[in-house]
Scaffold this active site. Structure first.
Site, PDB file in Angstrom:
ATOM      1  N   LEU A 138       0.831  -1.208   0.000  1.00  0.00           N
ATOM      2  CA  LEU A 138       0.000   0.000   0.000  1.00  0.00           C
ATOM      3  C   LEU A 138       0.865   1.258   0.000  1.00  0.00           C
ATOM      4  O   LEU A 138       0.706   2.137  -0.838  1.00  0.00           O
ATOM      5  CB  LEU A 138      -0.938   0.001   1.210  1.00  0.00           C
ATOM      6  CG  LEU A 138      -1.856   1.227   1.349  1.00  0.00           C
ATOM      7  CD1 LEU A 138      -2.828   1.312   0.169  1.00  0.00           C
ATOM      8  CD2 LEU A 138      -2.627   1.182   2.673  1.00  0.00           C
ATOM      9  N   LEU A 246      -5.598  -2.539   7.449  1.00  0.00           N
ATOM     10  CA  LEU A 246      -4.713  -1.850   8.383  1.00  0.00           C
ATOM     11  C   LEU A 246      -5.289  -1.863   9.786  1.00  0.00           C
ATOM     12  O   LEU A 246      -4.556  -1.977  10.773  1.00  0.00           O
ATOM     13  CB  LEU A 246      -4.479  -0.408   7.926  1.00  0.00           C
ATOM     14  CG  LEU A 246      -3.658  -0.220   6.657  1.00  0.00           C
ATOM     15  CD1 LEU A 246      -3.569   1.256   6.306  1.00  0.00           C
ATOM     16  CD2 LEU A 246      -2.256  -0.804   6.802  1.00  0.00           C
ATOM     17  N   GLU A 370       1.603   1.613  10.337  1.00  0.00           N
ATOM     18  CA  GLU A 370       0.161   1.398  10.573  1.00  0.00           C
ATOM     19  C   GLU A 370      -0.490   2.660  11.125  1.00  0.00           C
ATOM     20  O   GLU A 370      -1.400   2.599  11.959  1.00  0.00           O
ATOM     21  CB  GLU A 370      -0.094   0.213  11.521  1.00  0.00           C
ATOM     22  CG  GLU A 370       0.694  -1.037  11.228  1.00  0.00           C
ATOM     23  CD  GLU A 370       0.336  -1.686   9.919  1.00  0.00           C
ATOM     24  OE1 GLU A 370      -0.585  -1.206   9.237  1.00  0.00           O
ATOM     25  OE2 GLU A 370       1.000  -2.661   9.559  1.00  0.00           O
ATOM     26  N   THR A 372       0.879   6.902  11.799  1.00  0.00           N
ATOM     27  CA  THR A 372       1.735   7.613  12.736  1.00  0.00           C
ATOM     28  C   THR A 372       0.926   8.111  13.934  1.00  0.00           C
ATOM     29  O   THR A 372      -0.304   8.144  13.908  1.00  0.00           O
ATOM     30  CB  THR A 372       2.391   8.827  12.058  1.00  0.00           C
ATOM     31  OG1 THR A 372       1.353   9.764  11.693  1.00  0.00           O
ATOM     32  CG2 THR A 372       3.159   8.417  10.805  1.00  0.00           C
TER      33      THR A 372
END
Length: 391
Positions: A138, A246, A370, A372
Site C-alpha cells: 500500500l 490496516l 500502521e 503515525t
C-alpha cells in the site's frame, strides 16, 4: 484467613485472571515456543540484520498465521488470543510480531475478506501453514499517511491488467510468494493478487536500518506487470478495503507493543534488584523505584485497554477510532517504558547483552507504521469534534 499467592510484579492488577483457560494456554504456548526457539538468537538476528525464515513453518505449525481467521487451515481463535500471541511475539522482537501481523492481518485478511474463492483456495491454506509468505503493498515513496494519493496504476487491456508503480517500506516484500497490491484503476482503488513470478514484478530489500533489523523490508517495483483479469480482488471496492486491513494489523500492535514494554520492564526490574551502587541495590533508591512504578502503571493500564478492545472486537463492536486510541496510547507508553528502562541499566542499556535498546529502536518503527501518532491523533480529534483536519 484465605492465603493469597504472591503478587506478580509483571501483572500487578492480576489481569491474567480475566482471561479464559484457553487464552492463557495459547499465551503460554507461544511464550514457551519463543523462549526455546527465538530468545537465544534475538541479539544475533538484530545485529546481523537477519530474518529467521526457518521459524515461518514453525509459526504455521503453532497456528499463529492468520490465527484469528476461519477456514482454509486457519486456527479460528478469538481476538484476545490473537492479541496475546502478538504480545508474546513482540516480547521477543518486534520483527517477529511484524511478520505474523503482515502475513495474517494484512495479506491473508485481505484475501480472506475480499478475494475470490479461487484466490482463497490457492493461497490461504499455504499461508496458514507457513509454506507461502505474503506481503501487503500500500505505502508508496511519496504517499504514506495519505494512501488516497497513490500513483501505482492498474490499466485494463485485452488480456487483463497492466500494473505500474512502486511500493516502499513493505514488510516481507523480499521473501513474499504473493503480494496483495493496491492500485488506482479507472473505477477507483482496487486490490490485486500478484504472485512472485509474475513478469514485470521485482523487489529490492532495504538495508542500513537502525530499527526492525531482523525484519525483511523491501521496495516492490511493477514495470508493465502483466496480470490476468482474475488477479483483481473482486470484493475490494475503494480505499475502505485496504484501510480495513490496516485496522486488523493495528489491533495486533495494541497488544504487541506491550510485549516489548514488558520485556524492558522485566529487564530493568531484575537489574535494579541486582546492581549494587553506594552499598546497596539501585532498586532500593527512591528515584529508581519511582521509574519502576511509572513503568508498571503504564504497562498494566495498557494491558487493561488492550483486553477491553479485544473483548469489543470479539463482540463485533470495535470501532476504528477505538483501535486508534489503543495504538496511540500503547505504543507511546511502550516507548516511554523502554527509554526509562534504558536509564536504569545505565551504560549496559546500550548493549545487545540486554534487550532494552533493541526494543526501543524497534518501537520507533512501530510508532510510525500502521498510522503515525499524528494520524491517530487526528482520527481521535475528528471523533471528538466532528471536524476533519486532514484537508
Amino acid at each position: 484467613m484465605t492465603s493469597r499467592r504472591p503478587l506478580d510484579p509483571l501483572d500487578l492488577l492480576d489481569i491474567s485472571a480475566l482471561l479464559t483457560d484457553e487464552e492463557r494456554a495459547i499465551q503460554q504456548a507461544v511464550r514457551q515456543f519463543l523462549r526455546d526457539k527465538a530468545e537465544p538468537h534475538l541479539a544475533r538476528w538484530f545485529e546481523e540484520a537477519a530474518f529467521p525464515s526457518a521459524l515461518v513453518p514453525a509459526f504455521g505449525d503453532l497456528g499463529l498465521l492468520g490465527m484469528h481467521l476461519t477456514g482454509y487451515g486457519c486456527a479460528g481463535t478469538n481476538a484476545v488470543s490473537y492479541g496475546l500471541a502478538c504480545l508474546e511475539l513482540e516480547a521477543a522482537d518486534s520483527a517477529l510480531r511484524s511478520f505474523v501481523s503482515v502475513q495474517g492481518s494484512l495479506a491473508m485478511y485481505a484475501l480472506w475478506r475480499y478475494g475470490s474463492p479461487e484466490q482463497k483456495e490457492r493461497w490461504l491454506p499455504a499461508m496458514a501453514a507457513g509454506s507461502a509468505v505474503g506481503c501487503f503493498g500500500l505505502t508508496e515513496p511519496d504517499h504514506g499517511s495519505d494512501p488516497a494519493g497513490m500513483r501505482t496504476t492498474a490499466r485494463r487491456n485485452a488480456s487483463g491488467w497492466v500494473l505500474n508503480g512502486t511500493k516502499l517500506w513493505i514488510t516481507n516484500g523480499g521473501i513474499a510468494d504473493v503480494a496483495v497490491v493496491w492500485a488506482r484503476t479507472d473505477d477507483g482503488i482496487s486490490g490485486f493478487c500478484v504472485p512472485r513470478d509474475t513478469p514485470g514484478f521485482t523487489t529490492r530489500d532495504l538495508h542500513g536500518k537502525l530499527s526492525l533489523r531482523a525484519s525483511v523490508t523491501s521496495e516492490l517495483i511493477f514495470s508493465d506487470c502483466q496480470l490476468p483479469l482474475d488477479a483483481q480482488l473482486p470484493e475490494a471496492k475503494g480505499l475502505r478495503a485496504p484501510l480495513s486491513c490496516l485496522n486488523e494489523a493495528r489491533f495486533g500492535i495494541v497488544w504487541g507493543a506491550l510485549g516489548a514494554a514488558r520485556t524492558c520492564f522485566e529487564s530493568a526490574l531484575r537489574y535494579a534488584r541486582e546492581r549494587p551502587q553506594f552499598g546497596k541495590p539501585i532498586g532500593a533508591f527512591q528515584l529508581t523505584q519511582e521509574k519502576l512504578v511509572e513503568m508498571a502503571l503504564e504497562l498494566n493500564k495498557g494491558l487493561l485497554l488492550a483486553l477491553h478492545l479485544g473483548r469489543l472486537k470479539d463482540n463485533d463492536a470495535l470501532r476504528p477510532e477505538q483501535v486508534s486510541f489503543g495504538k496511540l496510547n500503547n505504543v507511546r507508553a511502550a516507548l516511554a517504558i523502554a527509554r526509562s528502562a534504558r536509564t536504569i541499566l545505565g551504560a549496559n542499556g546500550i548493549s545487545l547483552e540486554y534487550p532494552v535498546l533493541r526494543h526501543a529502536n524497534n518501537l520507533e518503527s512501530v510508532l510510525t507504521y500502521e498510522g503515525t501518532s499524528e494520524i491517530h491523533t487526528l482520527v481521535l480529534g475528528e471523533a471528538l469534534t466532528g471536524l476533519s483536519a486532514y484537508r
